[in-house]
Design a protein around this motif. Structure first.
Motif, short mmCIF file in Angstrom:
data_model
loop_
_atom_site.label_atom_id
_atom_site.label_comp_id
_atom_site.label_asym_id
_atom_site.label_seq_id
_atom_site.Cartn_x
_atom_site.Cartn_y
_atom_site.Cartn_z
N PRO A 182 -16.96 23.80 -41.67
CA PRO A 182 -15.94 24.21 -40.71
C PRO A 182 -15.90 23.28 -39.50
CG PRO A 182 -17.28 26.07 -41.39
CD PRO A 182 -17.97 24.84 -41.88
N THR A 214 -13.64 36.40 -26.34
CA THR A 214 -13.56 34.98 -26.67
C THR A 214 -13.23 34.83 -28.15
OG1 THR A 214 -15.29 34.56 -25.02
CG2 THR A 214 -14.77 32.77 -26.53
N TYR A 252 -11.45 27.72 -36.40
CA TYR A 252 -12.08 26.65 -37.15
C TYR A 252 -11.24 26.37 -38.41
CZ TYR A 252 -16.35 27.44 -34.44
OH TYR A 252 -17.27 27.57 -33.43
N TYR A 261 -12.35 31.89 -31.26
CA TYR A 261 -12.49 30.50 -31.70
C TYR A 261 -11.73 30.33 -33.01
CZ TYR A 261 -16.74 31.16 -28.87
OH TYR A 261 -17.64 31.49 -27.88
N ASP A 270 -11.92 25.53 -24.65
CA ASP A 270 -12.39 24.28 -25.23
C ASP A 270 -11.41 23.86 -26.32
OD1 ASP A 270 -15.74 23.16 -26.27
OD2 ASP A 270 -13.93 22.06 -25.75
N LYS A 271 -11.40 22.59 -26.59
CA LYS A 271 -10.47 22.05 -27.58
C LYS A 271 -11.20 21.03 -28.42
CE LYS A 271 -5.74 20.22 -27.73
NZ LYS A 271 -4.62 19.75 -26.89
N PHE A 287 -14.36 22.80 -35.61
CA PHE A 287 -13.83 23.54 -34.47
C PHE A 287 -12.46 23.00 -34.08
CE2 PHE A 287 -13.73 25.84 -30.61
CZ PHE A 287 -13.34 24.97 -29.60
N TYR A 347 -11.01 32.00 -23.82
CA TYR A 347 -11.81 33.01 -23.12
C TYR A 347 -10.92 33.68 -22.11
CZ TYR A 347 -14.99 34.94 -19.65
OH TYR A 347 -15.61 35.76 -18.75
#
Lengths: 115, 116
Positions: free
Chosen positions: B43, B31, B35, B33, B56-57, B45, B50
């Motif tokens: 920070p 996964t 930022y 991410y 996720d957005k 997101f 994944y």
């Protein structure tokens, strides 16, 4: 909505003094809570985390944090601060379903240490 | 121990140019991410992946896109750059799956993007 509040923008302590950085969160479910430290121009280093179980968690560099559900708080403490602890500290809550937890950060607390 | 690798570490671009930021997660982490940290800010997101799928957005502009490749590295593509895109961009990785306690996010050193 989920949020993290760090009430203190700047804190100054003397070297050797004790430290407590405050963090309050807003999250409907059981939170995943984190403290990260960021030195100037550097990345974020994980200090400690709380997922479940013992509400007093120990981290690296002598830091600890206590989860208090009744107060929605996760304050970071250190009994004796060293000059090298001067940095910015971010509290964060992990939100999302399953293993896809994005982090919502507080605004950060900048710690200065006087010799 | 191996950490998250980001490249480049510094990038200077002109307005309206494009930029590509790369992230290599910790081995076995599935996964990733992204930022964005503006000057003096916390920070924020942007997006996560994944197993090569967007998971996720967040507040990612339409001018930005990202993907995760079969070797789990990720790239953030930024087009029509604006002055306000100047920031520190962090990548983090974790061992995701089904909500296990191993999904702590470990951050890379960041890429500092300056748009002139």
């Amino acid at each position: 909505a989920q949020s993290v509040t760090q009430p203190d923008i700047h804190i100054t302590v003397s070297e050797g003094a004790s430290l407590e950085l405050r963090c309050n969160y807003s999250y409907g479910a059981t939170p995943y809570l984190f403290w990260y430290v960021q030195s100037p121009g550097q990345g974020l280093q994980l200090l400690l985390k709380y997922f479940s179980g013992d509400t007093l968690v120990q981290g690296i560099k002598g830091f600890e944090a206590e989860f208090k559900r009744s107060q929605s708080s996760f304050n970071l403490r250190k009994p004796s601060v060293h000059w090298s602890d001067a940095a910015e500290y971010f509290c964060a809550v992990g939100v999302g379903a399953g293993g896809y937890n994005k982090l919502i950060f507080g605004a950060g607390t900048r710690l200065a240490v006087h010799p | 121990a191996a950490g998250v690798i980001q490249s480049p570490r510094h990038l200077i671009k002109e307005k309206r140019e494009t930029a590509t930021l790369k992230c290599y997660p910790i081995p076995r982490h599935d996964t990733v991410y992204w930022y964005q940290q503006g000057p003096g800010q916390d920070p924020q997101f942007l997006i996560s992946f994944y197993e090569k799928m967007q998971s996720d957005k967040g507040s990612i502009p339409d001018r930005f896109s990202a993907q995760q490749f079969s070797d789990y590295h990720s790239e953030l593509n930024m087009s029509s750059l604006e002055l306000g895109d100047s920031a520190l961009y962090f990548c983090a990785s974790s061992l995701g799956g089904q909500g296990g306690i191993t999904d702590t996010q470990y951050f890379g050193p960041g890429t500092r993007l300056t748009v002139l």
